[in-house]
Design a protein around this motif. Structure first.
Motif, mmCIF file in Angstrom:
data_model
loop_
_atom_site.group_PDB
_atom_site.id
_atom_site.type_symbol
_atom_site.label_atom_id
_atom_site.label_comp_id
_atom_site.label_asym_id
_atom_site.label_seq_id
_atom_site.Cartn_x
_atom_site.Cartn_y
_atom_site.Cartn_z
ATOM 1 N N MET A 13 -7.355 18.677 -0.558
ATOM 2 C CA MET A 13 -8.390 17.782 -1.077
ATOM 3 C C MET A 13 -7.976 17.209 -2.426
ATOM 4 N N GLU A 14 -7.249 17.988 -3.215
ATOM 5 C CA GLU A 14 -6.762 17.476 -4.492
ATOM 6 C C GLU A 14 -5.740 16.358 -4.290
ATOM 7 N N VAL A 15 -4.916 16.475 -3.253
ATOM 8 C CA VAL A 15 -3.994 15.381 -2.919
ATOM 9 C C VAL A 15 -4.787 14.108 -2.631
ATOM 10 N N ILE A 16 -5.809 14.245 -1.805
ATOM 11 C CA ILE A 16 -6.628 13.088 -1.424
ATOM 12 C C ILE A 16 -7.270 12.441 -2.648
ATOM 13 N N LYS A 17 -7.786 13.258 -3.551
ATOM 14 C CA LYS A 17 -8.460 12.722 -4.736
ATOM 15 C C LYS A 17 -7.469 12.133 -5.733
ATOM 16 N N GLN A 18 -6.392 12.865 -6.020
ATOM 17 C CA GLN A 18 -5.454 12.408 -7.040
ATOM 18 C C GLN A 18 -4.651 11.195 -6.606
ATOM 19 N N GLU A 19 -4.410 11.059 -5.319
ATOM 20 C CA GLU A 19 -3.658 9.911 -4.807
ATOM 21 C C GLU A 19 -4.579 8.756 -4.401
ATOM 22 N N ASN A 20 -5.881 8.919 -4.640
ATOM 23 C CA ASN A 20 -6.859 7.872 -4.315
ATOM 24 C C ASN A 20 -6.743 7.413 -2.853
ATOM 25 N N VAL A 21 -6.736 8.376 -1.962
ATOM 26 C CA VAL A 21 -6.590 8.101 -0.534
ATOM 27 C C VAL A 21 -7.850 7.399 -0.008
ATOM 28 N N ASP A 22 -7.646 6.338 0.760
ATOM 29 C CA ASP A 22 -8.756 5.577 1.343
ATOM 30 C C ASP A 22 -9.151 6.087 2.717
ATOM 31 N N MET A 23 -8.194 6.649 3.466
ATOM 32 C CA MET A 23 -8.495 7.145 4.807
ATOM 33 C C MET A 23 -7.517 8.244 5.174
ATOM 34 N N THR A 24 -8.013 9.205 5.941
ATOM 35 C CA THR A 24 -7.165 10.288 6.436
ATOM 36 C C THR A 24 -7.226 10.315 7.948
ATOM 37 N N GLY B 62 0.804 -1.196 0.000
ATOM 38 C CA GLY B 62 0.000 0.000 0.000
ATOM 39 C C GLY B 62 0.848 1.262 0.000
ATOM 40 N N LYS B 63 0.265 2.358 0.475
ATOM 41 C CA LYS B 63 0.933 3.662 0.399
ATOM 42 C C LYS B 63 0.520 4.515 1.597
ATOM 43 N N ILE B 64 1.484 5.267 2.134
ATOM 44 C CA ILE B 64 1.222 6.217 3.210
ATOM 45 C C ILE B 64 1.734 7.585 2.778
ATOM 46 N N ILE B 65 0.916 8.603 2.983
ATOM 47 C CA ILE B 65 1.267 9.988 2.656
ATOM 48 C C ILE B 65 1.313 10.787 3.955
ATOM 49 N N ILE B 66 2.387 11.533 4.146
ATOM 50 C CA ILE B 66 2.573 12.325 5.363
ATOM 51 C C ILE B 66 2.592 13.818 5.010
ATOM 52 N N VAL B 67 1.792 14.588 5.737
ATOM 53 C CA VAL B 67 1.821 16.056 5.622
ATOM 54 C C VAL B 67 2.170 16.599 6.999
ATOM 55 N N THR B 68 3.406 17.024 7.172
ATOM 56 C CA THR B 68 3.859 17.430 8.505
ATOM 57 C C THR B 68 3.326 18.801 8.910
ATOM 58 N N ARG B 69 3.227 19.724 7.958
ATOM 59 C CA ARG B 69 2.803 21.087 8.258
ATOM 60 C C ARG B 69 1.634 21.473 7.357
ATOM 61 N N VAL B 70 0.412 21.156 7.788
ATOM 62 C CA VAL B 70 -0.769 21.536 7.022
ATOM 63 C C VAL B 70 -0.900 23.051 6.973
ATOM 64 N N ASN B 71 -0.688 23.705 8.108
ATOM 65 C CA ASN B 71 -0.814 25.162 8.184
ATOM 66 C C ASN B 71 0.535 25.774 8.533
#
Length: 388
Positions: free
Chosen positions: A199-210, A105-114
């Motif tokens: 949200m574009e990251v979530i859609k384009q990377e086909n994220v299943d859960m956040t 599978g795949k994991i995406i990390i966003v350390t600094r959202v804001n």
């Protein structure tokens, strides 16, 4: 008498200018400080603007750390620093970014959202500018920040913030709160555009859960809890039950995302994408109104006698004793919550299995602290160092 008054005024002016100069220097120092992240070898690092150019050139064009096994499975996105004054999120995300190896599978990390919010401070709260974690190689340092973005990056605020697309009226400053602006607005102000791009990251990377990582004052009822979108209710209930009965000393409760409360990740991500959305809270005494001295010691140790006294009078929604809520316990809870969500989700949805290595367990973090799991940028190869 007149000359004496002139001298007093001149001295006062010098003091004011000196104080202003020192404050300006300190504020600028925090604003330009970059946080090094030594990513693991599997990482592919993109920018948020790679998914939507509406944030290109802005302070919130953050790093997106991607760990793709190449083996079919699920995809999870873990987010920290939606509220920069809650440091556990960025510490957990750095721990994942620096040690993670995904085997399915795949994991995406966003350390600094804001990012913008981490470059400023909360007016009148005497927050520390930075917090540090001791390691074998020295200290790893992060910016502390505010709950919301800096007015230097988004101005002016509206008199009333009207959330898009729900039309819900919120406090004016929430236009700079990334956890009140989802699913975002492409032609909005900076925070709205930031959430739209995420949200574009979530859609384009086909994220299943956040999973959105937070901390809360002990006076706040949404405490030591996961808040779930209804499409995540089965997994969330099992995670809550398992961690409460098998792992955590303080129960992890679960609640449903309110359908009428808009702008938060646990509601809008689930409504506007295919992903199941979770938000996790853990206790942070520094955020309580009744706390003592607001310094780095309180932030990291989670010990405060005034908060303890409030607990003795039944005014808190979380237990606290002499051991406090130290940072290693808060980090360990979030790491284990993320792990358990992926584990249970893979049981419920066999096509979304995620397997990974390199991340310490709850018990290991409690025993060893957080320091051993961060790497020295001075000894790392340049191609593995990125800055948030």
């Amino acid at each position: 008498m007149e000359k004496k008054l002139v001298r007093i005024k001149a001295a006062a002016l010098v003091i004011v200018l000196l104080a202003t100069g020192i404050a300006g220097y300190l504020f600028r120092e925090q604003r330009v400080y970059k946080e090094p992240v030594v990513v693991s070898e599997q990482a592919v690092v993109k920018k948020l603007s790679d998914y939507s150019d509406i944030v290109k050139g802005t302070v919130n064009d953050c790093n997106i750390y991607i760990y793709d096994s190449g083996v079919p499975g699920g995809t999870m996105m873990i987010m920290g620093s939606n509220h920069p004054e809650e440091p556990t999120g960025v510490m957990v995300c750095n721990m994942f970014a620096e040690n993670l190896k995904v085997t399915q599978g795949k994991i995406i990390i966003v350390t600094r959202v804001n990012t913008s919010g981490s470059l400023t401070t909360r007016n009148g709260e005497a927050y520390p500018r930075y917090f540090t974690q001791k390691t074998a190689w020295g200290e790893k340092k992060w910016r502390m920040g505010d709950r919301i973005g800096s007015p230097l990056d988004s101005w002016p605020d509206p008199e009333v913030y009207i959330h898009y697309p729900s039309g819900l009226n919120l406090a004016y400053m929430d236009i700079r709160n990334t956890n009140r602006n989802w699913p975002g607005k492409a032609d909005g102000l900076l925070t709205e555009r930031t959430c739209y791009a995420l949200m574009e990251v979530i859609k384009q990377e086909n994220v299943d859960m956040t999973l959105d990582l937070h901390e809360a004052e002990l006076e706040y009822p949404v405490e030591n809890m996961i808040v779930v979108h209804e499409k995540a209710s089965d997994v969330g209930a099992m995670v809550s039950m398992m961690l409460t009965s098998q792992t955590f000393d303080v129960p992890l409760s679960m609640d449903f995302s309110p359908k009428a409360l808009h702008g938060l990740t646990h509601r809008e991500v689930g409504d506007y994408s295919n992903a199941a959305s979770y938000l996790a809270e853990v206790a942070e005494p520094l955020l309580d109104r009744i706390r003592g001295i607001t310094d780095e010691e309180l932030l990291m140790s989670g010990k405060d006698r005034f908060v303890m006294k409030a607990g003795e009078h039944g005014l808190l929604y979380s237990p606290i004793d002499e051991s406090g809520w130290p940072i290693e316990k808060r980090v360990a809870r979030h790491v284990e919550t993320a792990r358990k969500i992926m584990e249970v989700n893979g049981m419920v949805h066999p096509d979304q299995v995620i397997a990974f290595e390199g991340i310490p367990s709850y018990e290991e973090i409690l025993a060893n602290g957080c320091g051993p799991y961060y790497h020295d940028p001075a000894t790392a190869s340049a191609d593995r160092i990125f800055y948030d």
